[in-house]
Design a protein around this motif. Structure first.
Motif, short mmCIF file in Angstrom:
data_model
loop_
_atom_site.label_atom_id
_atom_site.label_comp_id
_atom_site.label_asym_id
_atom_site.label_seq_id
_atom_site.Cartn_x
_atom_site.Cartn_y
_atom_site.Cartn_z
N UNK A 69 0.84 -1.18 0.00
CA UNK A 69 0.00 0.00 0.00
C UNK A 69 0.88 1.24 0.00
N UNK A 70 0.63 2.14 -0.92
CA UNK A 70 1.42 3.36 -0.98
C UNK A 70 0.86 4.39 -0.01
N UNK A 71 1.77 5.18 0.53
CA UNK A 71 1.34 6.24 1.43
C UNK A 71 1.25 7.55 0.67
N UNK B 164 6.16 18.34 -1.97
CA UNK B 164 7.60 18.53 -2.16
C UNK B 164 8.23 17.26 -2.71
N UNK B 165 7.92 16.11 -2.10
CA UNK B 165 8.50 14.85 -2.56
C UNK B 165 7.99 14.50 -3.96
N UNK C 218 11.52 2.51 -1.38
CA UNK C 218 10.88 2.59 -0.07
C UNK C 218 9.87 3.73 0.00
N UNK C 219 10.30 4.94 -0.35
CA UNK C 219 9.43 6.09 -0.14
C UNK C 219 8.30 6.16 -1.16
N UNK C 220 8.62 5.90 -2.43
CA UNK C 220 7.60 6.02 -3.46
C UNK C 220 6.87 4.72 -3.71
N UNK D 138 7.82 2.14 -5.42
CA UNK D 138 8.00 1.58 -6.76
C UNK D 138 8.39 0.11 -6.63
N UNK D 139 7.67 -0.74 -7.32
CA UNK D 139 7.99 -2.15 -7.30
C UNK D 139 7.55 -2.87 -6.05
N UNK D 140 6.57 -2.31 -5.35
CA UNK D 140 6.03 -2.97 -4.15
C UNK D 140 4.59 -3.36 -4.43
N UNK D 141 4.13 -4.37 -3.74
CA UNK D 141 2.75 -4.80 -3.92
C UNK D 141 2.62 -5.88 -4.98
#
Length: 152
Positions: free
Chosen positions: A1-3, A8-9, A80-82, A84-87
Motif C-alpha cells: 500500500x502506498x502512502x 515537495x517529494x 521505499x518512499x515512493x 516503486x515495485x512494491x505490492x
C-alpha cells in the motif's frame, strides 16, 4: 500500500529518478571498463605498462565505488518512499534487487582481482577476462528488460 506523498517529494521524484539513472550509468561504466583493463593486464609483459594499467584500474575502481553508493541510496529512496515495485505484480523488482546484490558482489570481486594483479599473482588468461567482462553487460540488459517490461 502506498502512502500519501507530500507535494515537495512529488516535485522531487523526477529528479531523484534522473539522478538514480545517472549514477547507475556511471557505476556501470566502471563495471564495464575495469575488467577490460584486466584483459590488457593479462596480456601485458612490459612492467611500466603493467604499473600504468594497475593505476588506472585502482582509480577507476575507487571512483566507481563512490558512484555506486548514491545509485543504491537513490534506488532505495525510490523503492521505499515512493513504493516503486512494491505490492502485487512486483516480482520484477525482486529479480532486479537480486541482480543488484549480485552486481555489488561482482564489483567487490574486481578489488580481489586487482589485488592479485598488483601482487603478481594473476593466474587467469586474457580470454577468461574477456568473458568475465561480459557479465555486467548481460546483467544490465536483464535489469533494463525487467524495469521497462515489469512482466511479473
Amino acid at each position: 500500500m502506498q502512502h500519501e506523498i507530500s507535494p515537495l517529494m512529488s516535485t522531487l521524484f523526477p529528479y531523484i529518478k534522473a539522478f538514480h539513472i545517472l549514477f547507475v550509468a556511471s557505476w556501470f561504466a566502471g563495471l564495464f571498463y575495469i575488467p577490460r583493463i584486466f584483459v590488457n593486464l593479462a596480456e601485458e609483459t612490459n612492467p611500466a605498462a603493467t604499473e600504468r594499467l594497475i593505476g588506472m584500474a585502482q582509480r577507476l575502481y575507487r571512483f566507481s565505488g563512490i558512484l555506486m553508493i548514491p545509485a543504491i541510496v537513490l534506488g532505495m529512496i525510490l523503492w521505499i518512499y515512493y513504493g516503486i515495485g512494491r505490492g502485487p505484480g512486483s516480482g520484477w523488482m525482486h529479480a532486479k534487487l537480486a541482480l543488484i546484490v549480485f552486481l555489488i558482489g561482482y564489483h567487490h570481486s574486481l578489488a580481489i582481482i586487482l589485488t592479485k594483479f598488483k601482487e603478481g599473482r594473476n593466474q587467469r588468461s586474457h580470454v577468461w577476462y574477456r568473458w568475465f567482462n561480459e557479465i555486467p553487460v548481460v546483467v544490465f540488459a536483464i535489469i533494463a528488460i525487467l524495469v521497462v517490461g515489469k512482466f511479473f
